[in-house]
Design a protein around this motif. Structure first.
Motif, short mmCIF file in Angstrom:
data_model
loop_
_atom_site.label_atom_id
_atom_site.label_comp_id
_atom_site.label_asym_id
_atom_site.label_seq_id
_atom_site.Cartn_x
_atom_site.Cartn_y
_atom_site.Cartn_z
N GLY A 148 0.85 -1.18 0.00
CA GLY A 148 0.00 0.00 0.00
C GLY A 148 0.88 1.22 0.00
N SER A 149 0.37 2.29 -0.58
CA SER A 149 1.18 3.49 -0.67
C SER A 149 0.29 4.71 -0.51
CB SER A 149 1.88 3.50 -2.03
OG SER A 149 2.66 4.65 -2.15
N GLY A 150 0.62 5.53 0.48
CA GLY A 150 -0.16 6.74 0.70
C GLY A 150 0.65 7.95 0.29
N ALA A 151 0.22 9.12 0.76
CA ALA A 151 0.92 10.34 0.40
C ALA A 151 2.33 10.37 1.02
CB ALA A 151 0.11 11.54 0.85
N MET A 152 2.42 9.80 2.22
CA MET A 152 3.66 9.94 2.97
C MET A 152 4.48 8.64 3.04
SD MET A 152 3.52 13.04 4.59
CE MET A 152 4.26 12.93 6.22
N LYS A 153 3.79 7.50 3.09
CA LYS A 153 4.48 6.26 3.44
C LYS A 153 4.19 5.12 2.46
CE LYS A 153 2.63 6.08 7.63
NZ LYS A 153 1.93 7.29 8.03
N GLU A 154 5.12 4.16 2.46
CA GLU A 154 4.90 2.91 1.73
C GLU A 154 4.81 1.78 2.76
OE1 GLU A 154 8.17 2.59 -0.97
OE2 GLU A 154 7.05 3.60 -2.56
N VAL A 155 3.84 0.90 2.56
CA VAL A 155 3.53 -0.08 3.59
C VAL A 155 3.92 -1.49 3.14
CG1 VAL A 155 1.69 -1.00 5.04
CG2 VAL A 155 1.61 1.39 4.31
N HIS A 156 4.53 -2.23 4.06
CA HIS A 156 4.87 -3.64 3.84
C HIS A 156 4.21 -4.48 4.91
CE1 HIS A 156 8.42 -2.61 1.23
NE2 HIS A 156 8.32 -1.50 1.92
N PHE A 157 3.84 -5.71 4.56
CA PHE A 157 3.31 -6.64 5.54
C PHE A 157 4.44 -7.41 6.23
CE2 PHE A 157 -1.02 -7.00 3.46
CZ PHE A 157 -1.70 -6.61 4.59
N ALA A 158 4.18 -7.78 7.50
CA ALA A 158 5.02 -8.80 8.13
C ALA A 158 4.69 -10.12 7.43
CB ALA A 158 4.67 -8.89 9.61
N PRO A 159 5.61 -11.10 7.47
CA PRO A 159 5.33 -12.36 6.77
C PRO A 159 4.01 -13.00 7.20
CG PRO A 159 7.62 -12.29 7.48
CD PRO A 159 6.96 -11.07 8.06
N THR A 213 -1.74 -4.40 12.15
CA THR A 213 -2.54 -4.53 10.92
C THR A 213 -3.97 -4.13 11.24
OG1 THR A 213 -1.17 -6.43 10.46
CG2 THR A 213 -3.07 -6.15 9.06
N TYR A 214 -4.65 -3.52 10.28
CA TYR A 214 -6.06 -3.18 10.51
C TYR A 214 -6.86 -4.45 10.67
CZ TYR A 214 -4.56 1.20 8.25
OH TYR A 214 -3.91 2.34 7.90
N PRO A 215 -7.77 -4.48 11.67
CA PRO A 215 -8.61 -5.67 11.82
C PRO A 215 -9.45 -5.93 10.57
CG PRO A 215 -8.83 -4.22 13.72
CD PRO A 215 -8.04 -3.47 12.70
N ARG A 216 -9.79 -7.20 10.39
CA ARG A 216 -10.48 -7.68 9.20
C ARG A 216 -11.77 -6.95 8.88
NH1 ARG A 216 -9.12 -12.73 7.57
NH2 ARG A 216 -10.39 -13.46 5.82
N HIS A 217 -12.51 -6.57 9.94
CA HIS A 217 -13.82 -5.96 9.68
C HIS A 217 -13.73 -4.57 9.05
CE1 HIS A 217 -12.93 -5.37 14.09
NE2 HIS A 217 -12.97 -4.13 13.67
N PHE A 218 -12.52 -4.03 8.94
CA PHE A 218 -12.39 -2.74 8.27
C PHE A 218 -12.12 -2.89 6.77
CE2 PHE A 218 -11.25 -1.28 12.68
CZ PHE A 218 -12.43 -0.59 12.87
N PHE A 219 -12.23 -4.12 6.27
CA PHE A 219 -12.13 -4.35 4.83
C PHE A 219 -13.47 -4.85 4.33
CE2 PHE A 219 -7.95 -4.80 6.68
CZ PHE A 219 -7.15 -4.05 5.84
N PHE A 220 -13.88 -4.40 3.14
CA PHE A 220 -15.19 -4.78 2.61
C PHE A 220 -15.32 -6.29 2.50
CE2 PHE A 220 -15.38 -0.41 0.75
CZ PHE A 220 -16.59 -0.05 1.29
N GLU A 221 -16.42 -6.81 3.06
CA GLU A 221 -16.68 -8.24 2.94
C GLU A 221 -17.47 -8.52 1.66
OE1 GLU A 221 -19.13 -11.69 5.32
OE2 GLU A 221 -18.77 -9.77 6.33
N HIS A 222 -18.41 -7.62 1.35
CA HIS A 222 -19.23 -7.80 0.15
C HIS A 222 -18.91 -6.77 -0.92
CE1 HIS A 222 -21.56 -10.53 2.62
NE2 HIS A 222 -21.65 -9.58 3.52
N VAL A 237 -9.18 5.06 14.67
CA VAL A 237 -8.43 6.21 14.16
C VAL A 237 -7.05 5.73 13.71
CG1 VAL A 237 -7.35 8.41 14.82
CG2 VAL A 237 -9.65 7.85 15.63
N ILE A 238 -6.68 6.08 12.48
CA ILE A 238 -5.38 5.65 11.96
C ILE A 238 -4.51 6.86 11.63
CG2 ILE A 238 -6.30 3.48 11.08
CD1 ILE A 238 -6.37 4.72 8.30
N ASP A 239 -3.32 6.62 11.15
CA ASP A 239 -2.40 7.69 10.79
C ASP A 239 -2.20 8.71 11.90
OD1 ASP A 239 -1.67 6.71 8.40
OD2 ASP A 239 -2.94 7.98 7.19
N VAL A 240 -1.93 8.19 13.10
CA VAL A 240 -1.70 9.12 14.21
C VAL A 240 -0.26 9.63 14.24
CG1 VAL A 240 -3.51 8.26 15.73
CG2 VAL A 240 -1.29 7.19 15.79
N ASP A 241 0.56 9.21 13.26
CA ASP A 241 1.96 9.64 13.32
C ASP A 241 2.13 11.11 12.96
OD1 ASP A 241 1.14 8.39 10.83
OD2 ASP A 241 3.10 8.96 10.08
#
Lengths: 213, 499
Positions: B23-34, B98-107, B188-192
């Motif tokens: 994922g890539s936002g205005a400020m940061k690039e995101v990587h997953f842990a394995p 990681t954001y919890p699962r329910h914050f991603f569209f299921e349908h 609330v995200i992006d608190v940095d």
């Protein structure tokens, strides 16, 4: 409510030299751009898209259409043919004059339109091209980005139109998809966090694209 | 095979991430842990010393002051807070849950996910615009109005917690708040990028739609100009009020029909969000009303402020909307605090009533304080006996004062300890014991009953009849019921609406 429309015009070179892999890559890139834009709720509310293609003539391939209603088939390229970019600009001027809504006392008008031009050559109708430029500048585009694809593309002519010229070294699918991704990111930037200083509103180009300034 | 990179955080913990940007936002690039249990995000641009120090404080002292206290675990669901800082190949990065699962569209979207958003983040905008809700978002994702109230409540609570700690978010927007209206959750995200007054200034002015008018108005001034207004606690409060308004009414409180500049739409935008900002429902200045004739059919009925006025959110929220968008719009000191929003939302949840129409899209509505209650969303009237409990609490022995707090009764409505005692608030400080239901209401053969589950003092006052635990009491108009004795103990006065 009464969300302003954000008109986005894309001018695509379909001249003979685009035939084969390049035009195929453009089609792939365009479809990917459409799906990316549709996944952005901000774009879905505001973006209206129009596509003009040009080779030996300019055609309104897609009239200005709300993003969610856009359906585009495979764009074809003729066996051979010139690059009438000037004619495309003339058609664009007609379209902009016809389509763009100005504010009235009652209704909010459109955002300034964005213009993206992709070509792999240089205008064959240079005179018409040069005559159209001042007219284009009077139309007050929010931003104009020209993309010179491949080594034959002439940046000089494009730079007369805009100082924002990007080059694609190769004309393969990866390069074009990078370009279209950038277009969709540019369109979405209006909904992101804004910096403290007034700055260029475009996001930095992806690594495949070189910005010529 | 993708490459897994192992490195250490600045405080010495080992971290791993997959060498692929997800994922890539205005400020940061995101990587997953394995194992995807956390993410590692790197700043795209080099960060100055102040930014590094701020991140150190955010991952360190500020995080500990919120999470390492009694009840601290509560906040793990409300914030996606960075846990550590690292440097890798010259780039500054952070580790975050990681954001919890329910914050991603299921349908995802309607018509078998025609937009292809299944699995994508539930960005708040999808739920805050009537046209997107009506045309695109799968109805199973939308949730009901009660869940929207809960989303707002959690949001207000999270902002209240940050402000309590002396921190301001500085860029609250629907991009920086994840919501799950199908379950009533928010994070609330992006608190940095948070702002500490006098210590760490903001990096951004905010996100369009949420930037406070004073910030918009002065954005042309240089950063050092004494008249320049930058994000701080009061601008968070503007953004919070806008978010709550949008999540409950699916329209923007300042985007009406008034045109300020015919020629230049950018200037028009700056004026309507800044200097000339005007509430679309201003009671006397009607010049910025949304013009129903010019909206899309799919924006209705929400674009129609006559049909869906902000007063349908009930008296407590309506008061705060007025303060935010009338008095406080151009006077930041008058904006309601996050704590006030939280309290008003808690009280509004007690005013809510299920709609009798099983097909009502919103399913719940706020009691409108009339003798003929009616769902404002689908216009279905309430029928039958509707008990309303007015809460009073004891300040000194034997004397009860009104709390300006009512509880609507419906079948299955629960009574909690915070209803029985005004000193207990339903928030993160509740113990497990205090979260348990103490009584409930049920309609049986046309009569309303209160069943006592855990109120030792429950008594009908007029007859001085005690109701033992396990016992029941019939509700009648004008009845006084003592819920608890002692400090803060509550007395209720029953009003019976017969519709």
């Amino acid at each position: 409510m009464s969300v302003r429309r954000l008109p986005v015009y894309i001018l695509l070179d379909t001249s003979g030299s685009m035939r084969g892999e390049p035009i195929h890559s453009v089609n792939v890139g365009l479809q990917a751009m459409l799906s990316a834009l549709r996944q952005d709720p901000y774009a879905l509310e505001s973006v209206h898209l129009s596509i003009i293609t040009f080779d030996i003539e300019a055609r309104e391939y897609l009239p200005l259409t709300p993003l969610d209603e856009v359906q585009i088939g495979e764009i074809q390229s003729p066996e051979s043919g010139a690059t009438f970019l000037g004619a495309a600009l003339e058609l664009l001027i007609q379209q902009v004059d016809r389509d763009i809504r100005k504010s009235t006392g009652d209704v909010k008008g459109d955002w300034r339109p964005l213009l993206f031009i992709m070509t792999d050559g240089s205008p064959s109708d240079l005179l018409a091209y040069r005559q159209a430029i001042p007219e284009i500048k009077r139309r007050n585009f929010g931003s104009i980005v020209a993309c010179a694809a491949g080594h034959k593309a002439k940046q000089d002519a494009l730079r007369e139109l805009t100082d924002r010229v990007v080059t694609l070294d190769t004309m393969d699918a990866a390069a074009f998809s990078g370009f279209f991704k950038w277009v969709s990111a540019s369109v979405s930037v209006g909904s992101s966090s804004a910096g403290l200083e007034h700055q260029v509103t475009l996001p930095p180009p992806p690594p495949e694209v070189q910005l010529v300034l | 095979m993708t490459n897994v990179i192992t490195c250490r955080t600045l405080d010495g913990q080992a971290v791993e991430f997959v060498d692929e940007v997800v994922g890539s936002g205005a400020m940061k690039e995101v990587h997953f842990a394995p194992d995807r249990s956390y993410v590692v995000a790197f700043y795209k641009a080099p960060q100055d010393n102040q930014a590094k120090e701020r991140l150190q404080m955010i991952t360190g002292k500020y995080r500990e002051s919120i999470f390492n206290q009694v009840g601290g675990d509560y906040w793990r669901n409300l914030f996606c807070w960075p846990t550590a800082m690292l440097e890798h190949e010259g780039r500054l990065g952070l580790v975050a849950p990681t954001y919890p699962r329910h914050f991603f569209f299921e349908h995802g979207s309607r018509n078998s996910d025609m937009l292809g958003i299944k699995g994508k983040e539930k960005e708040g905008k999808w739920f805050a615009a009537a046209n997107l809700r009506n045309r695109f978002v799968d109805p199973r994702e939308l949730g009901d109005w009660l869940n929207h109230l809960k989303v707002c409540l959690l949001l207000a609570r999270a902002v209240r917690r940050m402000h309590m700690a002396g921190l301001a978010h500085s860029d609250l927007s629907y991009k920086n708040v994840l919501v799950d209206p199908s379950q009533g959750l928010a994070c609330v995200i992006d608190v940095d990028g948070l702002v500490v007054p006098g210590k760490y200034p903001p990096d951004v002015v905010g996100t369009p739609d949420f930037i406070a008018p004073e910030v918009v108005m002065t954005s042309h001034l240089a950063r050092e100009d004494p008249n320049r207004r930058l994000p701080r606690r009061e601008t968070d409060l503007h953004a919070l009020a806008v978010l709550i308004y949008m999540y409950l009414l699916y329209r923007h409180p300042l985007r009406g029909g008034k045109v300020h500049d015919l020629q230049d739409e950018q200037r028009d935008e700056a004026l309507s969000m800044g200097e000339k900002a005007l509430f679309v429902e201003h009671p006397t200045d009607r010049s910025n009303r949304i013009k129903v004739a010019s909206v899309k059919p799919t924006e209705l009925p929400w674009a129609n402020t006559e049909r869906m006025p902000f007063s349908i959110t009930g008296p407590y929220l309506a008061d705060l909307f007025q303060r935010s968008f009338i008095a406080g719009l151009h006077d930041p000191s008058q904006r309601p605090s996050a704590n006030e929003w939280e309290t008003a939302l808690v009280k509004t949840v007690d005013l809510i009533q299920p709609c009798l129409n099983p097909d009502c899209e919103q399913k719940w509505y706020v009691f409108d304080n009339t003798t003929t209650p009616c769902c404002p969303f689908c216009a279905t009237p309430f029928q039958g006996k509707l008990p309303v409990l007015n809460l009073y609490s004891s300040r000194k022995q034997g004397e009860f004062r009104p709390d300006n707090h009512r509880l609507m009764v419906w079948t299955g409505q629960s009574l909690f300890l915070w209803h029985a005692n005004n000193l207990i608030a339903p928030n993160e400080k509740l113990t497990e014991e205090q979260k348990r239901r103490v009584g409930y209401f049920v309609l049986h053969d046309g009569r309303w009953w209160l069943v006592n589950e855990a109120l030792p003092d429950l008594m009908e006052v007029a007859t001085r009849t005690r109701v033992p635990i396990g016992g029941k009491l019939e509700l009648e108009d004008g009845q006084q019921i003592l819920l608890a004795r002692g400090d803060g103990g509550r007395l209720v006065v029953v009003q019976m609406v017969d519709a």
